[in-house]
Structure formats: C-alpha cells, structure tokens
Design a protein around this motif. Sequence first.
Motif, PDB file in Angstrom:
ATOM      1  N   SER A 134      43.862  50.128  43.745  1.00  0.00           N
ATOM      2  CA  SER A 134      42.651  50.676  43.120  1.00  0.00           C
ATOM      3  C   SER A 134      41.597  49.582  42.927  1.00  0.00           C
ATOM      4  O   SER A 134      41.909  48.397  42.882  1.00  0.00           O
ATOM      5  N   ARG A 135      40.356  50.031  42.783  1.00  0.00           N
ATOM      6  CA  ARG A 135      39.243  49.100  42.524  1.00  0.00           C
ATOM      7  C   ARG A 135      39.514  48.318  41.233  1.00  0.00           C
ATOM      8  O   ARG A 135      39.274  47.120  41.149  1.00  0.00           O
ATOM      9  N   GLU A 136      40.055  49.033  40.252  1.00  0.00           N
ATOM     10  CA  GLU A 136      40.317  48.385  38.971  1.00  0.00           C
ATOM     11  C   GLU A 136      41.297  47.214  39.130  1.00  0.00           C
ATOM     12  O   GLU A 136      41.113  46.140  38.564  1.00  0.00           O
ATOM     13  N   GLU A 137      42.326  47.430  39.941  1.00  0.00           N
ATOM     14  CA  GLU A 137      43.294  46.351  40.169  1.00  0.00           C
ATOM     15  C   GLU A 137      42.628  45.139  40.808  1.00  0.00           C
ATOM     16  O   GLU A 137      42.881  43.999  40.444  1.00  0.00           O
ATOM     17  N   ILE A 138      41.756  45.407  41.786  1.00  0.00           N
ATOM     18  CA  ILE A 138      41.078  44.300  42.486  1.00  0.00           C
ATOM     19  C   ILE A 138      40.145  43.571  41.520  1.00  0.00           C
ATOM     20  O   ILE A 138      40.139  42.343  41.425  1.00  0.00           O
ATOM     21  N   VAL A 139      39.363  44.330  40.771  1.00  0.00           N
ATOM     22  CA  VAL A 139      38.429  43.698  39.826  1.00  0.00           C
ATOM     23  C   VAL A 139      39.210  42.875  38.796  1.00  0.00           C
ATOM     24  O   VAL A 139      38.872  41.717  38.525  1.00  0.00           O
ATOM     25  N   ASN A 140      40.268  43.439  38.248  1.00  0.00           N
ATOM     26  CA  ASN A 140      41.043  42.705  37.229  1.00  0.00           C
ATOM     27  C   ASN A 140      41.646  41.421  37.783  1.00  0.00           C
ATOM     28  O   ASN A 140      41.752  40.414  37.088  1.00  0.00           O
ATOM     29  N   LEU A 141      42.009  41.479  39.048  1.00  0.00           N
ATOM     30  CA  LEU A 141      42.643  40.315  39.670  1.00  0.00           C
ATOM     31  C   LEU A 141      41.632  39.205  39.976  1.00  0.00           C
ATOM     32  O   LEU A 141      41.903  38.019  39.792  1.00  0.00           O
ATOM     33  N   PHE A 142      40.438  39.613  40.428  1.00  0.00           N
ATOM     34  CA  PHE A 142      39.465  38.603  40.886  1.00  0.00           C
ATOM     35  C   PHE A 142      38.498  38.152  39.791  1.00  0.00           C
ATOM     36  O   PHE A 142      38.001  37.035  39.825  1.00  0.00           O
ATOM     37  N   ARG A 143      38.236  39.002  38.831  1.00  0.00           N
ATOM     38  CA  ARG A 143      37.213  38.676  37.836  1.00  0.00           C
ATOM     39  C   ARG A 143      37.489  37.374  37.075  1.00  0.00           C
ATOM     40  O   ARG A 143      36.551  36.636  36.763  1.00  0.00           O
ATOM     41  N   PRO A 144      38.744  37.056  36.760  1.00  0.00           N
ATOM     42  CA  PRO A 144      38.972  35.798  36.024  1.00  0.00           C
ATOM     43  C   PRO A 144      38.453  34.554  36.756  1.00  0.00           C
ATOM     44  O   PRO A 144      38.276  33.510  36.126  1.00  0.00           O
ATOM     45  N   PHE A 145      38.168  34.653  38.038  1.00  0.00           N
ATOM     46  CA  PHE A 145      37.722  33.458  38.779  1.00  0.00           C
ATOM     47  C   PHE A 145      36.200  33.265  38.709  1.00  0.00           C
ATOM     48  O   PHE A 145      35.694  32.244  39.131  1.00  0.00           O
ATOM     49  N   GLY A 146      35.498  34.239  38.183  1.00  0.00           N
ATOM     50  CA  GLY A 146      34.048  34.083  38.053  1.00  0.00           C
ATOM     51  C   GLY A 146      33.329  35.390  38.303  1.00  0.00           C
ATOM     52  O   GLY A 146      33.939  36.399  38.675  1.00  0.00           O
ATOM     53  N   LEU A 147      32.027  35.330  38.092  1.00  0.00           N
ATOM     54  CA  LEU A 147      31.208  36.533  38.205  1.00  0.00           C
ATOM     55  C   LEU A 147      31.281  37.129  39.614  1.00  0.00           C
ATOM     56  O   LEU A 147      31.038  36.445  40.596  1.00  0.00           O
ATOM     57  N   LEU A 148      31.627  38.399  39.670  1.00  0.00           N
ATOM     58  CA  LEU A 148      31.719  39.093  40.960  1.00  0.00           C
ATOM     59  C   LEU A 148      30.392  39.732  41.292  1.00  0.00           C
ATOM     60  O   LEU A 148      29.744  40.305  40.417  1.00  0.00           O
ATOM     61  N   GLU A 149      30.008  39.640  42.521  1.00  0.00           N
ATOM     62  CA  GLU A 149      28.762  40.271  42.933  1.00  0.00           C
ATOM     63  C   GLU A 149      29.021  41.693  43.431  1.00  0.00           C
ATOM     64  O   GLU A 149      28.275  42.609  43.147  1.00  0.00           O
ATOM     65  N   SER A 150      30.093  41.872  44.181  1.00  0.00           N
ATOM     66  CA  SER A 150      30.424  43.228  44.626  1.00  0.00           C
ATOM     67  C   SER A 150      31.879  43.325  45.071  1.00  0.00           C
ATOM     68  O   SER A 150      32.484  42.321  45.451  1.00  0.00           O
ATOM     69  N   VAL A 151      32.405  44.535  44.987  1.00  0.00           N
ATOM     70  CA  VAL A 151      33.725  44.838  45.561  1.00  0.00           C
ATOM     71  C   VAL A 151      33.498  46.058  46.447  1.00  0.00           C
ATOM     72  O   VAL A 151      33.043  47.097  45.969  1.00  0.00           O
ATOM     73  N   THR A 152      33.745  45.908  47.741  1.00  0.00           N
ATOM     74  CA  THR A 152      33.478  47.006  48.671  1.00  0.00           C
ATOM     75  C   THR A 152      34.795  47.582  49.162  1.00  0.00           C
ATOM     76  O   THR A 152      35.589  46.884  49.800  1.00  0.00           O
ATOM     77  N   MET A 153      35.023  48.849  48.854  1.00  0.00           N
ATOM     78  CA  MET A 153      36.269  49.510  49.277  1.00  0.00           C
ATOM     79  C   MET A 153      35.895  50.776  50.029  1.00  0.00           C
ATOM     80  O   MET A 153      35.051  51.539  49.565  1.00  0.00           O
ATOM     81  N   GLU A 154      36.480  50.954  51.176  1.00  0.00           N
ATOM     82  CA  GLU A 154      36.185  52.163  51.944  1.00  0.00           C
ATOM     83  C   GLU A 154      37.427  53.050  51.996  1.00  0.00           C
ATOM     84  O   GLU A 154      38.557  52.543  52.042  1.00  0.00           O
ATOM     85  N   GLU A 155      37.179  54.355  52.028  1.00  0.00           N
ATOM     86  CA  GLU A 155      38.266  55.328  52.122  1.00  0.00           C
ATOM     87  C   GLU A 155      39.263  54.947  53.206  1.00  0.00           C
ATOM     88  O   GLU A 155      38.835  54.580  54.310  1.00  0.00           O
ATOM     89  N   GLN A 156      40.525  55.046  52.912  1.00  0.00           N
ATOM     90  CA  GLN A 156      41.602  54.904  53.903  1.00  0.00           C
ATOM     91  C   GLN A 156      41.743  53.516  54.523  1.00  0.00           C
ATOM     92  O   GLN A 156      42.609  53.302  55.349  1.00  0.00           O
ATOM     93  N   MET A 157      40.872  52.599  54.162  1.00  0.00           N
ATOM     94  CA  MET A 157      40.974  51.260  54.757  1.00  0.00           C
ATOM     95  C   MET A 157      42.041  50.433  54.032  1.00  0.00           C
ATOM     96  O   MET A 157      42.130  50.481  52.807  1.00  0.00           O
ATOM     97  N   PRO A 158      42.810  49.666  54.789  1.00  0.00           N
ATOM     98  CA  PRO A 158      43.876  48.894  54.149  1.00  0.00           C
ATOM     99  C   PRO A 158      43.376  47.564  53.564  1.00  0.00           C
ATOM    100  O   PRO A 158      44.169  46.770  53.090  1.00  0.00           O
ATOM    101  N   HIS A 159      42.062  47.334  53.639  1.00  0.00           N
ATOM    102  CA  HIS A 159      41.534  46.074  53.114  1.00  0.00           C
ATOM    103  C   HIS A 159      40.296  46.359  52.264  1.00  0.00           C
ATOM    104  O   HIS A 159      39.778  47.481  52.266  1.00  0.00           O
ATOM    105  N   CYS A 160      39.813  45.348  51.539  1.00  0.00           N
ATOM    106  CA  CYS A 160      38.521  45.477  50.863  1.00  0.00           C
ATOM    107  C   CYS A 160      37.790  44.139  50.950  1.00  0.00           C
ATOM    108  O   CYS A 160      38.357  43.144  51.415  1.00  0.00           O
ATOM    109  N   PHE A 161      36.514  44.136  50.537  1.00  0.00           N
ATOM    110  CA  PHE A 161      35.718  42.907  50.524  1.00  0.00           C
ATOM    111  C   PHE A 161      35.326  42.588  49.084  1.00  0.00           C
ATOM    112  O   PHE A 161      34.917  43.478  48.336  1.00  0.00           O
ATOM    113  N   VAL A 162      35.460  41.319  48.736  1.00  0.00           N
ATOM    114  CA  VAL A 162      35.055  40.878  47.400  1.00  0.00           C
ATOM    115  C   VAL A 162      33.997  39.800  47.590  1.00  0.00           C
ATOM    116  O   VAL A 162      34.191  38.869  48.371  1.00  0.00           O
ATOM    117  N   THR A 163      32.864  39.924  46.901  1.00  0.00           N
ATOM    118  CA  THR A 163      31.815  38.904  46.995  1.00  0.00           C
ATOM    119  C   THR A 163      31.602  38.276  45.624  1.00  0.00           C
ATOM    120  O   THR A 163      31.362  38.988  44.641  1.00  0.00           O
TER     121      THR A 163
END
Length: 359
Positions: free
Chosen positions: A26-55
Amino acid sequence: MKPSWAETALYLNLLVANGGLGNSVSREEIVNLFRPFGLLESVTMEEQMPHCFVTFSDVEFATNAVKALNGHQLSTGSTAHQNVTLYVSYVDKDPTQGTKLPKWIMWGIYSVAYFQQFIEVMKNVPRNLKHRKVKHFGYDFNYDTNNVDINRPLEEPMPTLLRDVIDRIMQTGHVTYRPDQVTVNQYLPGQGIPPHVDTHSAFEDSIVSLSLGSMVSMEFSHPDGTQHSKVLPPRSLLVMTGESRYLWNHGITPRKHDVVAEAGGDDGMTLATRGIRTSFTFRAVRGRPCQCAFPSKCDSQTDMPAQPKAEPSKPEVQKPNSEAEAMELEERQVHRFTMRSPLTSVTLATNPGLMYPIS
Ligand SMILES: O=C(O)CCC(=O)C(=O)O
Ligand SMILES: [Fe+2]
C-alpha cells in the motif's frame, strides 16, 4: 581539482521494485518506510504495477534511503501481501516529461566539497541588492534595463568551477546554446525575487538554475492564470526552455517558510523552514532580436510594458513594509494553511551537503 561528479551520479528519484500495488503493497506502507529519511516529494503508484517511484526533495535523503532499504523485507503483518523483498535503485526519470511545465533535472552529481567552493564565491560579495546578494560572471546584468551589454564582457574570466558546470550542463542535451553569463543570487530566509520572465532579447532559449544550500519553493505562473509551485531541492538543476522560458513567470515569494505538499496522497502539508539559498543561473547572451513564438512576453516583438524589475522587489499582491509586518503577513498565511490541513514542521538543513559528505 578533479570534479567529483566525474565519479558520482545520484538522483532524487527511486524505483522501488516489488513495492507496487500489483504486489498488494500500500501507499501508506511505502510512505511510512521512506518518510523517516527526509521530506518526500512524491510517491507514484500505478494500478497492477509491481513497482513504484519515490521522489525525495534532497539527494542526500534519497542516498540514505537506498542504502538502508535496498533488500528490505516487508513482512505480512496486518497487510494483504506475503513477505516481499524491496529492491531500491536510482532512476533518471523526468517527472515533467510530456507537460508544458519547466523541465526538472534531478541531479546530485557534485560532491559537497566541490559545492562548498561555489558558496565561497559569495563570501566577500557585499549585500549589494536590497533583497538579496548578487554577483555576475561573463557579463554584468543591468537591473535598470533588465538587460546585458553584449559589447562589454567582464574582464574577469569565467572561473574554472563554473566552466566545469557549464560543460556538464551541455552534456545533459537539454541546452542548445552554451551559457556564457552566470548570475549568482544569494537569498536569506525571507528574501525572494519578484515574478518575471527573463528578458527575451537578453538571453537565448534555455535558462538553467542550479540550487545550492536551502531548498525553496519557486512559483511559476502562466498568463492564462495557471499557477504551479515547485520545490527546488539543493543540488538540482532547473532547466527552463520554450514555453517555460518565454511565457511562464518564475519567482520566489519572500517568506521564511514554504508550505510543501507531503507525498502521502492525502492532503498532508509540511512547513519547511528556509535557510540560506545560493543559486547559479546559467544563460547564453543573445545579442540579436528574439523571434520566439510568444510575442506577448517578447520585448523584441512587442512594445512591452515595463517588466517588474528584479530589484528592487515590486509587490505582486501584498507587500509588507517592515520586518514586523512581514512576519505578521507570514503568520497569517501560514495560519490559514494550518486551519485547512494539519501541518508538521520540518527544518531542512541550510547546507545538507556539509552533513553528508559523499566522496
Ligand atoms: O534563484 C533562482 O533560481 C532564479 C534567479 C532568477 O530567476 C534570475 O536571476 O533571473
Ligand atoms: Fe529569472
């Protein structure tokens, strides 16, 4: 000295393999995992895709996240997926691709020691403008005419440091004319630059701004009323070409904080405190009339109403007359945001580079 970007190529954009909706992450899992490293600019998740992008908003945040999270195992817990191992790597993706917005090159290619020499350039420059410090290389920029005199190049040769960066800029392939004029702007928190289009007849198409020190939010506005703010992270290059160079206004609102959207996909906002920002704007002087396709903003093709001067700052909307008034205005604006959405406060390092030497 050999510039360290020769060996180092780091990016703000991360590809998180196995961290996609297609794997029930889930997006929440990704945000919770990456946010401690610093301000996130975006998290891009697309339907059915096995990957996401974090900026991230800073290269150093991205670097630390890759080191810590590559190979990280997300366990089942209360979530829908089985144990998944995340593979995190840099990706050179241009998020503005296919849009008319300014190009945004995510780069963290210079070492901190290298950058420190740039900031030294400004140390002995007196505070020569009311709202910021400036220094020019190659050609002087005249703030009364908003133009350069092509017949009067400066005697001081372009420093090697800047020539290195110019070489590197040319290697991106985004810039046609080799920059021969550099304006260094140094802003204290609370300082900015009024919205403007760089004079068409003064400079060629591509205008490149390298940001060092504090992040800042730059505001872009289109004549049709479209507004867009973009966080400029330290050690990034903004390239304005075509419409974004000739038609959109760009400027920095004088204030001490920026309200930045959080990447959670909800309406979360973060208040980022500005530090000292030093920017290097690389431009190629034109020396002939401009023939762009944007006559409404072109001083070569239209009798232009005087542009707001880059100095002294001219009020666009509300202009505080004193420091106290400025603070009150800022308080009010920040307060308005606070009422609408909960704010967390984050202070970004004035010079994150000093804290995390790369090489
Ligand atoms: O500080 C910046 O990045 C932009 C400076 C600028 O727009 C200018 O000098 O014309
Ligand atoms: Fe500008």
